[in-house]
Design a protein around this motif. Structure first.
Motif, PDB file in Angstrom:
ATOM      1  N   VAL A   2      55.975 102.974  45.493  1.00 29.43           N
ATOM      2  CA  VAL A   2      56.694 103.734  46.505  1.00 29.43           C
ATOM      3  C   VAL A   2      55.840 104.000  47.741  1.00 29.43           C
ATOM      4  CG1 VAL A   2      56.081 106.051  45.703  1.00 29.43           C
ATOM      5  CG2 VAL A   2      58.326 105.672  46.727  1.00 29.43           C
ATOM      6  N   PHE A   3      54.533 103.810  47.623  1.00 36.24           N
ATOM      7  CA  PHE A   3      53.629 104.074  48.746  1.00 36.24           C
ATOM      8  C   PHE A   3      53.239 102.804  49.501  1.00 36.24           C
ATOM      9  CE2 PHE A   3      52.272 107.517  45.643  1.00 36.24           C
ATOM     10  CZ  PHE A   3      53.015 108.505  46.261  1.00 36.24           C
ATOM     11  N   ARG A   4      53.840 101.679  49.187  1.00 38.61           N
ATOM     12  CA  ARG A   4      53.381 100.407  49.734  1.00 38.61           C
ATOM     13  C   ARG A   4      53.505 100.338  51.254  1.00 38.61           C
ATOM     14  NH1 ARG A   4      57.791  96.741  50.326  1.00 38.61           N
ATOM     15  NH2 ARG A   4      59.767  97.670  49.670  1.00 38.61           N
ATOM     16  N   ASN A   5      54.432 101.072  51.851  1.00 38.14           N
ATOM     17  CA  ASN A   5      54.597 101.058  53.305  1.00 38.14           C
ATOM     18  C   ASN A   5      53.993 102.277  53.979  1.00 38.14           C
ATOM     19  OD1 ASN A   5      55.993  98.575  53.613  1.00 38.14           O
ATOM     20  ND2 ASN A   5      57.859  99.532  52.839  1.00 38.14           N
ATOM     21  N   MET A   6      53.238 103.067  53.227  1.00 35.14           N
ATOM     22  CA  MET A   6      52.632 104.257  53.809  1.00 35.14           C
ATOM     23  C   MET A   6      51.323 103.872  54.498  1.00 35.14           C
ATOM     24  SD  MET A   6      52.015 107.924  51.925  1.00 35.14           S
ATOM     25  CE  MET A   6      53.756 108.313  51.867  1.00 35.14           C
ATOM     26  N   SER A   7      51.021 104.533  55.572  1.00 39.99           N
ATOM     27  CA  SER A   7      49.836 104.185  56.363  1.00 39.99           C
ATOM     28  C   SER A   7      48.545 104.465  55.597  1.00 39.99           C
ATOM     29  CB  SER A   7      49.831 104.958  57.682  1.00 39.99           C
ATOM     30  OG  SER A   7      49.646 106.337  57.438  1.00 39.99           O
ATOM     31  N   ASN A   8      47.508 103.696  55.919  1.00 38.69           N
ATOM     32  CA  ASN A   8      46.211 103.892  55.283  1.00 38.69           C
ATOM     33  C   ASN A   8      45.644 105.272  55.565  1.00 38.69           C
ATOM     34  OD1 ASN A   8      46.056 101.413  54.030  1.00 38.69           O
ATOM     35  ND2 ASN A   8      45.080 100.409  55.776  1.00 38.69           N
ATOM     36  N   SER A   9      45.949 105.816  56.736  1.00 37.95           N
ATOM     37  CA  SER A   9      45.407 107.121  57.096  1.00 37.95           C
ATOM     38  C   SER A   9      45.894 108.194  56.125  1.00 37.95           C
ATOM     39  CB  SER A   9      45.804 107.485  58.530  1.00 37.95           C
ATOM     40  OG  SER A   9      47.223 107.553  58.667  1.00 37.95           O
ATOM     41  N   VAL A  10      47.130 108.066  55.659  1.00 35.99           N
ATOM     42  CA  VAL A  10      47.649 109.022  54.675  1.00 35.99           C
ATOM     43  C   VAL A  10      47.052 108.743  53.311  1.00 35.99           C
ATOM     44  CG1 VAL A  10      49.716 109.888  53.528  1.00 35.99           C
ATOM     45  CG2 VAL A  10      49.787 109.328  55.954  1.00 35.99           C
ATOM     46  N   ARG A  11      46.922 107.475  52.959  1.00 34.94           N
ATOM     47  CA  ARG A  11      46.419 107.116  51.630  1.00 34.94           C
ATOM     48  C   ARG A  11      44.933 107.409  51.456  1.00 34.94           C
ATOM     49  NH1 ARG A  11      49.780 101.659  51.443  1.00 34.94           N
ATOM     50  NH2 ARG A  11      47.830 100.807  52.263  1.00 34.94           N
ATOM     51  N   GLU A  12      44.257 107.739  52.554  1.00 36.44           N
ATOM     52  CA  GLU A  12      42.851 108.138  52.449  1.00 36.44           C
ATOM     53  C   GLU A  12      42.707 109.586  51.995  1.00 36.44           C
ATOM     54  OE1 GLU A  12      41.327 107.325  56.300  1.00 36.44           O
ATOM     55  OE2 GLU A  12      41.200 105.142  55.993  1.00 36.44           O
ATOM     56  N   ASN A  13      43.826 110.307  51.976  1.00 39.85           N
ATOM     57  CA  ASN A  13      43.808 111.686  51.510  1.00 39.85           C
ATOM     58  C   ASN A  13      43.326 111.743  50.059  1.00 39.85           C
ATOM     59  OD1 ASN A  13      45.204 114.077  50.099  1.00 39.85           O
ATOM     60  ND2 ASN A  13      45.492 114.558  52.264  1.00 39.85           N
ATOM     61  N   LYS A  14      42.575 112.783  49.704  1.00 35.51           N
ATOM     62  CA  LYS A  14      42.005 112.880  48.362  1.00 35.51           C
ATOM     63  C   LYS A  14      43.070 112.898  47.268  1.00 35.51           C
ATOM     64  CE  LYS A  14      41.727 117.965  48.318  1.00 35.51           C
ATOM     65  NZ  LYS A  14      40.833 119.140  48.153  1.00 35.51           N
ATOM     66  N   GLU A  15      44.292 113.335  47.604  1.00 36.16           N
ATOM     67  CA  GLU A  15      45.343 113.365  46.593  1.00 36.16           C
ATOM     68  C   GLU A  15      45.839 111.961  46.229  1.00 36.16           C
ATOM     69  OE1 GLU A  15      47.260 117.787  47.165  1.00 36.16           O
ATOM     70  OE2 GLU A  15      48.158 116.145  48.324  1.00 36.16           O
ATOM     71  N   PHE A  16      45.386 110.961  46.979  1.00 37.32           N
ATOM     72  CA  PHE A  16      45.722 109.573  46.675  1.00 37.32           C
ATOM     73  C   PHE A  16      44.596 108.871  45.919  1.00 37.32           C
ATOM     74  CE2 PHE A  16      48.972 110.423  49.729  1.00 37.32           C
ATOM     75  CZ  PHE A  16      49.995 109.524  49.451  1.00 37.32           C
ATOM     76  N   GLY A  17      43.640 109.644  45.388  1.00 38.00           N
ATOM     77  CA  GLY A  17      42.523 109.048  44.656  1.00 38.00           C
ATOM     78  C   GLY A  17      42.993 108.198  43.487  1.00 38.00           C
ATOM     79  N   LEU A  18      43.917 108.727  42.688  1.00 37.00           N
ATOM     80  CA  LEU A  18      44.461 107.988  41.549  1.00 37.00           C
ATOM     81  C   LEU A  18      45.147 106.706  42.018  1.00 37.00           C
ATOM     82  CD1 LEU A  18      45.438 107.689  38.592  1.00 37.00           C
ATOM     83  CD2 LEU A  18      47.369 109.150  39.185  1.00 37.00           C
ATOM     84  N   TYR A  19      45.942 106.817  43.067  1.00 33.27           N
ATOM     85  CA  TYR A  19      46.667 105.661  43.589  1.00 33.27           C
ATOM     86  C   TYR A  19      45.714 104.568  44.059  1.00 33.27           C
ATOM     87  CZ  TYR A  19      49.440 102.828  46.817  1.00 33.27           C
ATOM     88  OH  TYR A  19      50.032 101.776  47.468  1.00 33.27           O
TER      89      TYR A  19
END
Length: 465
Positions: A130-147
């Motif tokens: 579900v996160f495949r189109n989300m920007s890298n800047s958001v995915r760098e958030n610590k809550e995306f560590g597992l992802y």
């Protein structure tokens, strides 16, 4: 030139024919790759999306799983073809919770989208990142560590901490990596669902530990015009914000999902900032819907946050008594619970006289037979603690606790733990195993209560007036 003895020469025509058939079938298979269940994936090229450019897809929906070939294996579900069923899950639970749905609740559903934080095949059904189109800047958030670990290393990137169960609190389970990540799924999920099946009339979202009653859902949805903007779910509130509880399951009409998907894609950065400051993704979705003029239609008890063992069917709440209502979901259902409920529901609807299923039916056939005067190592969730008059620290005995309940005409169930804490309740719940706890039920009061409620002549539905 090759030569064969007369012993093998007679097999040459047969072997040649078999080889020709194999080549033809293999060529046909190659032409079909990418159109069936197991799709050939192109080399992935990650492109940062333009937040304002995500549009609905016009492509035909390709189911991610196969419906049983035998039509007789599936009972008729008129209208199910107009519903996209969305199951929300995550990498840390999917292998435990998705397979039971594949062989039970999702067997005969034509349009299914499994959204997750990891893309994989599970028992023949595909999960979508579900996160495949989300920007890298958001995915760098610590809550995306597992992802990010799973994205880079697959399941090998998981740690023991990812699977640790933590206590639920008023602010959720923020110490659990999967739970902290889950809040981010709700808003991109509506875009994924809209793009996956843009022409669906309804989008019904449930979690992997939620049991759905499709027949009841379809009859309930007939009371609403899907071209209008409907948001149906179990009402919850955080700091004054009312929203549909995700675990209970909720429905969005085509009009509603298009509106909220457009709102999210237009202002992604703003919604990501607000999600970061929140702890509940279902609440954020509810806020987004309300801000574009779509308020929640309160839908309890059709959809509930309780399991079949913890949902009282006889007492009134929110102005509704479940008894004659049709349940659409139960939450916190284990794989064993789901297997059991699916077997019961299948047998129930195999009777041609049964067009719907009510709470009273579930209670009478599933819950009541599992109640007892006394159950050891069992907690029936009685919630009112009794204090001995004149001595707040005094311990109760089992007989004293049972007698206290018997003397209170409203008490139906009681429990006592090893510390001598006595609790009572006017609810009727099956409950769960709990070492050291003894549970009791005043069965004569249960039967009296059921008798007073009587038979349900017609199902009751929560619909706008």
């Amino acid at each position: 030139m090759l030569s064969f003895s007369s012993r093998y020469a007679r097999w040459l025509p047969i072997l040649a024919g078999a080889a020709l058939i194999f080549i033809i079938l293999d060529l046909q298979h190659l032409r079909k790759v990418g159109t069936g269940l197991f799709k050939a994936e192109p080399l992935e090229v990650i492109i940062e999306p333009d937040h304002n450019s995500i549009k609905p897809s016009n492509q035909t929906v390709q189911p991610d799983h196969k419906i049983p070939a035998s039509a007789s294996a599936c009972r008729p579900l008129p209208g199910i073809e107009d519903v996209l069923v969305i199951v929300k899950t995550g990498i840390t639970e999917a292998l435990d919770k998705i397979p039971v749905h594949v062989r039970t609740t999702l067997r005969c559903i034509p349009n299914v989208l499994i959204v997750s934080d990891f893309e994989e095949e599970i028992d023949g059904i595909r999960t979508h990142d579900v996160f495949r189109n989300m920007s890298n800047s958001v995915r760098e958030n610590k809550e995306f560590g597992l992802y990010n670990r799973a994205r880079n290393h697959g399941r090998a990137g998981l740690t023991e901490q990812d699977f640790v169960k933590v206590a639920n609190s008023a602010a959720g389970m923020g110490d659990n990596p999967g739970w902290a990540l889950d809040k981010w799924k709700f808003l991109p999920m509506v875009v994924e669902a809209r793009n996956y099946h843009p022409t669906a009339k309804w989008y019904f979202v449930l979690e992997a530990d939620t049991y759905p009653f499709w027949s009841n859902l379809l009859v309930w949805l007939e009371n609403f015009d899907s071209s209008k903007k409907w948001y149906l779910g179990n009402q919850m509130m955080i700091s004054g914000d009312v929203f549909a509880h995700g675990g209970s399951g909720f429905a969005l009409s085509n009009g509603a999902i298009n509106a909220v998907a457009d709102e999210y894609t237009k202002r992604m950065d703003a919604w990501h900032d607000r999600t970061m400051a929140s702890w509940a993704g279902d609440c954020m979705l509810g806020i987004a819907l309300l801000e574009i003029g779509i308020s929640l239609t309160w839908s309890w008890p059709h959809v509930t946050g309780q399991s079949v063992w913890d949902q009282d069917a006889v007492n009134e709440a929110y102005g509704e008594r479940p008894w004659c209502h049709a349940p659409v979901t139960f939450h916190h259902m284990t794989p064993t619970d789901i297997e059991m409920m699916y077997k019961f529901e299948t047998e129930w609807f195999s009777d041609k006289n049964h067009s719907h299923l009510l709470y009273s039916d579930v209670f009478s056939r599933v819950v009541h037979p599992r109640l007892a005067d006394r159950l050891d190592d069992w907690d029936n969730k009685a919630g009112t603690e009794l204090i001995k008059e004149g001595d707040e620290e005094a311990k109760w005995t089992l007989s004293e606790c049972a007698e206290a309940c018997a003397q209170d005409t409203k008490c139906i169930q009681y429990s006592i733990d090893e510390a001598g804490t006595c609790k009572t309740s006017d609810l009727i719940l099956r409950g769960v195993p709990s070492p050291g706890v003894t549970a009791g039920t005043m069965m004569w009061r249960v039967d009296s209560k059921v008798h007073s409620l009587g038979e349900c002549e017609n199902p009751e539905w929560v619909i706008p007036t």
